[in-house]
Every structure is written in C-alpha cells, then in structure tokens.
Design a protein around this motif. Structure first.
Motif, mmCIF file in Angstrom:
data_model
loop_
_atom_site.group_PDB
_atom_site.id
_atom_site.type_symbol
_atom_site.label_atom_id
_atom_site.label_comp_id
_atom_site.label_asym_id
_atom_site.label_seq_id
_atom_site.Cartn_x
_atom_site.Cartn_y
_atom_site.Cartn_z
ATOM 1 N N MET A 1 9.766 -3.100 -29.326
ATOM 2 C CA MET A 1 9.094 -3.987 -30.243
ATOM 3 C C MET A 1 8.145 -4.893 -29.463
ATOM 4 S SD MET A 1 10.904 -6.517 -32.881
ATOM 5 C CE MET A 1 10.408 -6.228 -34.509
ATOM 6 N N GLU A 2 6.901 -5.057 -29.932
ATOM 7 C CA GLU A 2 5.903 -5.875 -29.257
ATOM 8 C C GLU A 2 6.111 -7.340 -29.559
ATOM 9 O OE1 GLU A 2 1.856 -4.825 -29.579
ATOM 10 O OE2 GLU A 2 2.272 -2.695 -29.468
ATOM 11 N N ASP A 3 5.706 -8.182 -28.559
ATOM 12 C CA ASP A 3 5.792 -9.628 -28.719
ATOM 13 C C ASP A 3 4.656 -10.077 -29.630
ATOM 14 O OD1 ASP A 3 6.194 -12.305 -28.518
ATOM 15 O OD2 ASP A 3 5.718 -12.460 -26.377
ATOM 16 N N SER A 4 4.971 -10.583 -30.790
ATOM 17 C CA SER A 4 3.952 -10.959 -31.769
ATOM 18 C C SER A 4 3.260 -12.269 -31.405
ATOM 19 C CB SER A 4 4.572 -11.068 -33.169
ATOM 20 O OG SER A 4 5.577 -12.060 -33.161
ATOM 21 N N ASN A 5 3.816 -13.043 -30.452
ATOM 22 C CA ASN A 5 3.201 -14.303 -30.046
ATOM 23 C C ASN A 5 2.144 -14.111 -28.952
ATOM 24 O OD1 ASN A 5 4.756 -15.795 -31.794
ATOM 25 N ND2 ASN A 5 6.415 -16.051 -30.307
ATOM 26 N N LYS A 6 2.061 -12.920 -28.396
ATOM 27 C CA LYS A 6 1.132 -12.647 -27.306
ATOM 28 C C LYS A 6 -0.296 -12.536 -27.838
ATOM 29 C CE LYS A 6 0.657 -9.634 -23.362
ATOM 30 N NZ LYS A 6 1.163 -8.434 -22.712
ATOM 31 N N LEU A 7 -1.238 -13.232 -27.191
ATOM 32 C CA LEU A 7 -2.639 -13.213 -27.587
ATOM 33 C C LEU A 7 -3.321 -12.051 -26.884
ATOM 34 C CD1 LEU A 7 -4.938 -14.615 -29.080
ATOM 35 C CD2 LEU A 7 -5.283 -16.035 -27.071
ATOM 36 N N ASN A 8 -3.849 -11.132 -27.629
ATOM 37 C CA ASN A 8 -4.501 -9.955 -27.056
ATOM 38 C C ASN A 8 -6.015 -10.117 -27.149
ATOM 39 O OD1 ASN A 8 -2.162 -8.504 -26.411
ATOM 40 N ND2 ASN A 8 -1.929 -7.868 -28.545
ATOM 41 N N LEU A 9 -6.631 -10.554 -26.047
ATOM 42 C CA LEU A 9 -8.079 -10.707 -25.974
ATOM 43 C C LEU A 9 -8.611 -9.797 -24.879
ATOM 44 C CD1 LEU A 9 -8.723 -14.567 -26.099
ATOM 45 C CD2 LEU A 9 -9.243 -12.899 -27.862
ATOM 46 N N THR A 10 -9.763 -9.204 -25.141
ATOM 47 C CA THR A 10 -10.420 -8.442 -24.081
ATOM 48 C C THR A 10 -11.206 -9.426 -23.214
ATOM 49 O OG1 THR A 10 -12.445 -8.079 -25.341
ATOM 50 C CG2 THR A 10 -10.671 -6.446 -25.621
ATOM 51 N N ARG A 11 -11.633 -8.955 -22.077
ATOM 52 C CA ARG A 11 -12.432 -9.796 -21.184
ATOM 53 C C ARG A 11 -13.722 -10.234 -21.883
ATOM 54 N NH1 ARG A 11 -16.427 -8.666 -17.277
ATOM 55 N NH2 ARG A 11 -16.409 -10.141 -15.568
ATOM 56 N N ARG A 12 -14.338 -9.297 -22.592
ATOM 57 C CA ARG A 12 -15.582 -9.585 -23.309
ATOM 58 C C ARG A 12 -15.364 -10.659 -24.376
ATOM 59 N NH1 ARG A 12 -20.169 -6.135 -23.878
ATOM 60 N NH2 ARG A 12 -18.907 -4.760 -22.630
ATOM 61 N N GLU A 13 -14.278 -10.561 -25.111
ATOM 62 C CA GLU A 13 -13.981 -11.559 -26.147
ATOM 63 C C GLU A 13 -13.736 -12.936 -25.519
ATOM 64 O OE1 GLU A 13 -11.830 -8.692 -29.498
ATOM 65 O OE2 GLU A 13 -10.657 -9.491 -27.824
ATOM 66 N N MET A 14 -13.102 -12.955 -24.376
ATOM 67 C CA MET A 14 -12.841 -14.221 -23.687
ATOM 68 C C MET A 14 -14.153 -14.872 -23.237
ATOM 69 S SD MET A 14 -10.550 -16.255 -22.837
ATOM 70 C CE MET A 14 -9.990 -17.427 -21.666
ATOM 71 N N ILE A 15 -15.070 -14.078 -22.683
ATOM 72 C CA ILE A 15 -16.361 -14.600 -22.238
ATOM 73 C C ILE A 15 -17.166 -15.128 -23.419
ATOM 74 C CG2 ILE A 15 -18.604 -13.945 -21.240
ATOM 75 C CD1 ILE A 15 -17.013 -12.050 -19.385
ATOM 76 N N VAL A 16 -17.199 -14.365 -24.519
ATOM 77 C CA VAL A 16 -17.930 -14.795 -25.708
ATOM 78 C C VAL A 16 -17.331 -16.087 -26.257
ATOM 79 C CG1 VAL A 16 -18.464 -14.202 -28.118
ATOM 80 C CG2 VAL A 16 -18.773 -12.503 -26.308
ATOM 81 N N GLY A 17 -16.023 -16.171 -26.293
ATOM 82 C CA GLY A 17 -15.346 -17.369 -26.790
ATOM 83 C C GLY A 17 -15.642 -18.592 -25.922
ATOM 84 N N THR A 18 -15.621 -18.394 -24.611
ATOM 85 C CA THR A 18 -15.911 -19.498 -23.690
ATOM 86 C C THR A 18 -17.354 -19.963 -23.844
ATOM 87 O OG1 THR A 18 -14.288 -18.651 -22.119
ATOM 88 C CG2 THR A 18 -15.922 -20.190 -21.265
ATOM 89 N N ALA A 19 -18.270 -19.020 -23.929
ATOM 90 C CA ALA A 19 -19.683 -19.363 -24.114
ATOM 91 C C ALA A 19 -19.897 -20.118 -25.420
ATOM 92 C CB ALA A 19 -20.542 -18.097 -24.078
ATOM 93 N N ALA A 20 -19.220 -19.709 -26.451
ATOM 94 C CA ALA A 20 -19.350 -20.390 -27.744
ATOM 95 C C ALA A 20 -18.820 -21.814 -27.647
ATOM 96 C CB ALA A 20 -18.604 -19.607 -28.822
ATOM 97 N N ALA A 21 -17.696 -21.993 -26.970
ATOM 98 C CA ALA A 21 -17.115 -23.336 -26.832
ATOM 99 C C ALA A 21 -18.044 -24.260 -26.046
ATOM 100 C CB ALA A 21 -15.751 -23.246 -26.153
ATOM 101 N N VAL A 22 -18.641 -23.751 -24.981
ATOM 102 C CA VAL A 22 -19.567 -24.556 -24.185
ATOM 103 C C VAL A 22 -20.802 -24.908 -25.007
ATOM 104 C CG1 VAL A 22 -21.125 -24.498 -22.185
ATOM 105 C CG2 VAL A 22 -18.765 -23.716 -21.949
ATOM 106 N N THR A 23 -21.318 -23.955 -25.750
ATOM 107 C CA THR A 23 -22.494 -24.194 -26.587
ATOM 108 C C THR A 23 -22.219 -25.259 -27.641
ATOM 109 O OG1 THR A 23 -23.196 -21.913 -26.252
ATOM 110 C CG2 THR A 23 -24.193 -23.094 -28.102
ATOM 111 N N ILE A 24 -21.083 -25.178 -28.276
ATOM 112 C CA ILE A 24 -20.719 -26.164 -29.301
ATOM 113 C C ILE A 24 -20.582 -27.549 -28.673
ATOM 114 C CG2 ILE A 24 -18.858 -26.886 -30.863
ATOM 115 C CD1 ILE A 24 -18.444 -23.841 -31.412
ATOM 116 N N THR A 25 -19.965 -27.609 -27.492
ATOM 117 C CA THR A 25 -19.790 -28.894 -26.801
ATOM 118 C C THR A 25 -21.140 -29.497 -26.431
ATOM 119 O OG1 THR A 25 -17.691 -28.115 -25.903
ATOM 120 C CG2 THR A 25 -18.675 -30.036 -24.846
ATOM 121 N N LEU A 26 -22.048 -28.665 -25.895
ATOM 122 C CA LEU A 26 -23.375 -29.159 -25.541
ATOM 123 C C LEU A 26 -24.145 -29.622 -26.772
ATOM 124 C CD1 LEU A 26 -24.496 -26.561 -22.852
ATOM 125 C CD2 LEU A 26 -24.011 -28.984 -22.499
ATOM 126 N N ALA A 27 -24.041 -28.855 -27.847
ATOM 127 C CA ALA A 27 -24.757 -29.213 -29.076
ATOM 128 C C ALA A 27 -24.243 -30.533 -29.638
ATOM 129 C CB ALA A 27 -24.603 -28.104 -30.110
#
Length: 189
Positions: A1-27
């Motif tokens: 049985m898989e751990d349902s609390n585990k966050l499954n993000l790809t490297r690409r999704e992590m980079i996009v998410g980080t870039a979005a967070a930085v952009t929002i903070t700068l804005a």
C-alpha cells in the motif's frame, strides 16, 4: 500500500512551482527592502594602505583589501606582463618573485606583501637588455604561444636561485637535511 501523505512532484514541477513563488513574491513588492539593503551594503568597500617595492620602485597604494597581488600589478600598476590564466594557482602564468621566491600572484592578497620586494617580468629585463633567462627563451624558441612565458621565465629564474641557495626540492638528494633558507635580492647577472 502506498503512503498517501507523500508528495509526488517531478523535478520540472518543483522548478515551475519555485519560479511561480518567486514571481509572486517579487510582484508583491516584499523583496524591495532586501534589495535596498544589499545595494547599500555593497557600497561599503573595505580598503587599506599597502606599501611594497615593485621592480625596484616603491609603490604606495590605497586599495580594496580583497585585491589579489596579480590584480594589483595588472590593474593598479599597469604591469600587464604578469598574466591571469586559471586564477586558481594551477597554471603558473601569474608567477612573480617576492623576496626572491616564486609565488602565484593570483593566490595572494596584495596586503600580505607589505614591505616586500616584488619582481615581475618587466623587472627582469627590457627588450633592449634582456635578462639571460629571457634571452635563452628567445634563442631556444621556448615561448610557445607566449601567454604564460612571463610566469615560466620568473619561475625559471627563481628555481636557479633556489638551487644556488641550497633550498631542497624534489631533485635534491636528501629532503631531510636542514638548509638555511636564503632570501636573495635580485641582482642582474
């Protein structure tokens, strides 16, 4: 049985998410204060006076404490014979003589040389009156492309003086013998 609390993000999704967070903070303008602090701090440059003799001439400078001897020679004293190669002390293009000993000037801060006697390739000889080592490099076509030749010549001059002074090296018969280290003053031969 898989751990349902585990966050499954790809490297690409992590980079996009980080870039979005930085952009929002700068804005939102929250980083403006941090940027202003960084600019204000960058304007404070630590500086100090240093005095040493270069090629027989006393030099007194007021400079950034983080300046290497190589950059001091090239940019403050306009002695461009000493070259910047790797800037990591591996190639030897920046070799100069300090109190008769060869050093990589890219690895040494100028402030470390208060009162020292420094000889660069310009101090060994002139085009009209070459040092014997410079003449030998020309005669035997030892300069290859020429870029690191000044460092090679300074190093060769120093190694001959080290041998004359009895300083042990990898070619010495016995490295354990205590030798008196002699700091020689450059004399034109």
């Amino acid at each position: 049985m898989e751990d349902s609390n585990k966050l499954n993000l790809t490297r690409r999704e992590m980079i996009v998410g980080t870039a979005a967070a930085v952009t929002i903070t700068l804005a939102a303008g929250t980083i403006n204060n941090v940027e202003a602090l960084a600019i204000a701090k960058a304007e404070i440059v630590p500086s100090a006076k240093v005095s040493f003799t270069v090629n027989g001439k006393i030099q007194q400078l007021h400079m950034d404490t983080r300046t290497t001897l190589l950059d001091t020679l090239r940019e403050h004293l306009q002695l461009t014979g000493t070259k910047k190669g790797c800037d990591h002390g591996q190639c030897g293009a920046c070799t100069v003589l300090v109190n008769g000993r060869r050093i990589n000037s890219c690895l040494s801060l100028a402030l470390q040389h208060e009162g020292d006697h420094i000889v660069t390739i310009e101090g060994l000889g002139t085009p009209d009156s070459l040092h014997p080592m410079q003449a030998a490099f020309v005669k035997h076509d030892g300069y290859q492309c020429g870029y690191c030749t000044p460092g090679q010549i300074c190093s060769a001059v120093a190694v001959l003086q080290e041998i004359k002074a009895g300083i042990p090296s990898h070619v010495s018969a016995d490295l354990t013998v205590h030798q008196n280290l002699v700091i020689w003053k450059y004399e034109r031969e």
